[in-house]
Scaffold this motif. Sequence first.
Motif, mmCIF file in Angstrom:
data_model
loop_
_atom_site.group_PDB
_atom_site.id
_atom_site.type_symbol
_atom_site.label_atom_id
_atom_site.label_comp_id
_atom_site.label_asym_id
_atom_site.label_seq_id
_atom_site.Cartn_x
_atom_site.Cartn_y
_atom_site.Cartn_z
ATOM 1 N N PRO A 33 44.635 -6.823 -4.796
ATOM 2 C CA PRO A 33 43.273 -7.244 -4.435
ATOM 3 C C PRO A 33 43.213 -8.276 -3.301
ATOM 4 O O PRO A 33 42.339 -8.194 -2.441
ATOM 5 C CB PRO A 33 42.712 -7.821 -5.739
ATOM 6 C CG PRO A 33 43.502 -7.156 -6.804
ATOM 7 C CD PRO A 33 44.875 -6.956 -6.229
ATOM 8 N N GLN A 34 44.144 -9.235 -3.292
ATOM 9 C CA GLN A 34 44.129 -10.213 -2.199
ATOM 10 C C GLN A 34 44.503 -9.565 -0.874
ATOM 11 O O GLN A 34 43.928 -9.903 0.162
ATOM 12 C CB GLN A 34 45.055 -11.389 -2.517
ATOM 13 C CG GLN A 34 44.472 -12.299 -3.583
ATOM 14 C CD GLN A 34 45.214 -13.615 -3.721
ATOM 15 O OE1 GLN A 34 46.263 -13.835 -3.123
ATOM 16 N NE2 GLN A 34 44.662 -14.512 -4.524
ATOM 17 N N GLU A 35 45.428 -8.637 -0.909
ATOM 18 C CA GLU A 35 45.786 -7.932 0.326
ATOM 19 C C GLU A 35 44.623 -7.091 0.846
ATOM 20 O O GLU A 35 44.477 -6.904 2.049
ATOM 21 C CB GLU A 35 47.030 -7.060 0.114
ATOM 22 C CG GLU A 35 48.319 -7.856 0.052
ATOM 23 C CD GLU A 35 48.554 -8.715 1.288
ATOM 24 O OE1 GLU A 35 48.399 -8.220 2.428
ATOM 25 O OE2 GLU A 35 48.906 -9.898 1.120
ATOM 26 N N ASP B 212 38.475 -16.151 -7.771
ATOM 27 C CA ASP B 212 37.244 -16.795 -8.228
ATOM 28 C C ASP B 212 36.531 -17.512 -7.082
ATOM 29 O O ASP B 212 35.447 -18.066 -7.270
ATOM 30 C CB ASP B 212 37.548 -17.816 -9.336
ATOM 31 C CG ASP B 212 37.990 -17.131 -10.624
ATOM 32 O OD1 ASP B 212 37.604 -15.958 -10.837
ATOM 33 O OD2 ASP B 212 38.719 -17.767 -11.405
ATOM 34 N N ALA B 213 37.141 -17.517 -5.911
ATOM 35 C CA ALA B 213 36.542 -18.199 -4.754
ATOM 36 C C ALA B 213 35.241 -17.516 -4.350
ATOM 37 O O ALA B 213 35.037 -16.324 -4.592
ATOM 38 C CB ALA B 213 37.529 -18.180 -3.586
ATOM 39 N N ALA B 214 34.379 -18.283 -3.718
ATOM 40 C CA ALA B 214 33.104 -17.740 -3.233
ATOM 41 C C ALA B 214 33.347 -16.726 -2.118
ATOM 42 O O ALA B 214 34.228 -16.906 -1.282
ATOM 43 C CB ALA B 214 32.221 -18.876 -2.730
ATOM 44 N N ALA B 215 32.547 -15.680 -2.124
ATOM 45 C CA ALA B 215 32.706 -14.615 -1.128
ATOM 46 C C ALA B 215 32.017 -14.933 0.191
ATOM 47 O O ALA B 215 32.451 -14.466 1.244
ATOM 48 C CB ALA B 215 32.168 -13.304 -1.696
ATOM 49 N N GLU B 216 30.949 -15.711 0.144
ATOM 50 C CA GLU B 216 30.176 -15.943 1.377
ATOM 51 C C GLU B 216 30.998 -16.552 2.512
ATOM 52 O O GLU B 216 30.862 -16.116 3.659
ATOM 53 C CB GLU B 216 28.941 -16.785 1.103
ATOM 54 C CG GLU B 216 28.061 -16.881 2.343
ATOM 55 C CD GLU B 216 26.742 -17.591 2.092
ATOM 56 O OE1 GLU B 216 25.896 -17.500 2.990
ATOM 57 O OE2 GLU B 216 26.564 -18.221 1.043
ATOM 58 N N LEU C 225 41.401 -19.707 1.598
ATOM 59 C CA LEU C 225 40.250 -19.718 0.695
ATOM 60 C C LEU C 225 40.504 -18.963 -0.604
ATOM 61 O O LEU C 225 40.015 -19.370 -1.662
ATOM 62 C CB LEU C 225 39.047 -19.082 1.389
ATOM 63 C CG LEU C 225 38.328 -19.909 2.433
ATOM 64 C CD1 LEU C 225 37.310 -19.063 3.172
ATOM 65 C CD2 LEU C 225 37.645 -21.107 1.774
ATOM 66 N N ILE C 226 41.219 -17.867 -0.538
ATOM 67 C CA ILE C 226 41.377 -17.016 -1.725
ATOM 68 C C ILE C 226 42.648 -17.302 -2.515
ATOM 69 O O ILE C 226 42.861 -16.713 -3.570
ATOM 70 C CB ILE C 226 41.283 -15.519 -1.382
ATOM 71 C CG1 ILE C 226 42.436 -15.051 -0.512
ATOM 72 C CG2 ILE C 226 39.928 -15.207 -0.741
ATOM 73 C CD1 ILE C 226 42.478 -13.540 -0.276
ATOM 74 N N ALA D 148 32.092 -8.877 -0.621
ATOM 75 C CA ALA D 148 32.025 -9.657 -1.863
ATOM 76 C C ALA D 148 32.715 -8.929 -3.016
ATOM 77 O O ALA D 148 33.362 -9.565 -3.848
ATOM 78 C CB ALA D 148 30.575 -9.961 -2.212
ATOM 79 N N ALA D 149 32.600 -7.626 -3.074
ATOM 80 C CA ALA D 149 33.257 -6.867 -4.138
ATOM 81 C C ALA D 149 34.777 -7.022 -4.052
ATOM 82 O O ALA D 149 35.449 -7.197 -5.076
ATOM 83 C CB ALA D 149 32.861 -5.389 -4.065
ATOM 84 N N TRP D 150 35.316 -6.973 -2.851
ATOM 85 C CA TRP D 150 36.769 -7.150 -2.684
ATOM 86 C C TRP D 150 37.180 -8.580 -2.999
ATOM 87 O O TRP D 150 38.203 -8.798 -3.649
ATOM 88 C CB TRP D 150 37.207 -6.757 -1.275
ATOM 89 C CG TRP D 150 37.132 -5.292 -1.001
ATOM 90 C CD1 TRP D 150 37.482 -4.266 -1.843
ATOM 91 C CD2 TRP D 150 36.672 -4.658 0.198
ATOM 92 N NE1 TRP D 150 37.270 -3.051 -1.242
ATOM 93 C CE2 TRP D 150 36.779 -3.260 0.013
ATOM 94 C CE3 TRP D 150 36.175 -5.130 1.412
ATOM 95 C CZ2 TRP D 150 36.421 -2.339 0.999
ATOM 96 C CZ3 TRP D 150 35.819 -4.219 2.390
ATOM 97 C CH2 TRP D 150 35.940 -2.830 2.182
ATOM 98 N N VAL D 151 36.399 -9.552 -2.561
ATOM 99 C CA VAL D 151 36.738 -10.957 -2.824
ATOM 100 C C VAL D 151 36.677 -11.243 -4.324
ATOM 101 O O VAL D 151 37.577 -11.863 -4.888
ATOM 102 C CB VAL D 151 35.807 -11.910 -2.035
ATOM 103 C CG1 VAL D 151 36.020 -13.360 -2.468
ATOM 104 C CG2 VAL D 151 36.037 -11.767 -0.527
ATOM 105 N N THR D 152 35.634 -10.765 -4.987
ATOM 106 C CA THR D 152 35.465 -10.997 -6.421
ATOM 107 C C THR D 152 36.616 -10.386 -7.228
ATOM 108 O O THR D 152 37.056 -10.960 -8.226
ATOM 109 C CB THR D 152 34.112 -10.426 -6.891
ATOM 110 O OG1 THR D 152 33.077 -11.087 -6.154
ATOM 111 C CG2 THR D 152 33.893 -10.641 -8.372
ATOM 112 N N ALA D 153 37.115 -9.247 -6.784
ATOM 113 C CA ALA D 153 38.245 -8.617 -7.468
ATOM 114 C C ALA D 153 39.549 -9.383 -7.249
ATOM 115 O O ALA D 153 40.490 -9.248 -8.027
ATOM 116 C CB ALA D 153 38.409 -7.180 -6.990
ATOM 117 N N ALA D 154 39.584 -10.228 -6.211
ATOM 118 C CA ALA D 154 40.830 -10.899 -5.841
ATOM 119 C C ALA D 154 40.913 -12.348 -6.312
ATOM 120 O O ALA D 154 42.016 -12.871 -6.475
ATOM 121 C CB ALA D 154 41.001 -10.862 -4.325
#
Length: 186
Positions: free
Chosen positions: A85-87, A148-152, A184-185, A140-146
Amino acid sequence: MPAPISEEQKTRDREALLDAAEALFYERGIQAVGMDDIRGAAGIALKRIYGLFSTKEDLVVAVLQRRDARWRGNLTDYVERRDDPQERVLAVFDWLEQWFAEPDFRGCAWINAFGELGATSPAILTEVRAHKQAFQEQLAAWVTAATDAAAEPVYLLAEGAIVSAAITGDTSAARRAREATRTLIA
């Protein structure tokens, strides 16, 4: 009396028209391109063009809608080849860097359209906002899966990289945004 135009021919004409309009609008700007320019590039009579799109504004909206589907689809195809997910989140910036390096890169078509017509065309403004919202939700969907950091902030880094690369011609904006996103992530 001319023979009626088949649905297949209408579809071919519509695609040729959208191809020509998109290329011209992206290269030269919407306001700099007249309908005669589009007619010449598409090889379709003006009467036929206006039969497909009653106004230039309708044509611009259709170009942006089709480009959105292709742009976000290509991004998704590229990003979702990764399992981690982070990749996936970081791959967004790799994809952006490849896009920035394309010889015909002229920045974001939606930002360009907004700059030219966003204040005077509610239909184009609506389309620009729809694209940006869809991109933000996709990211945001990719960030949320990777994480808890904010996606914005990740979205803002991506948008900033796009604008920076368009203005400076420097593709490394994507790499710098990628490194900031990694922090950030993490």
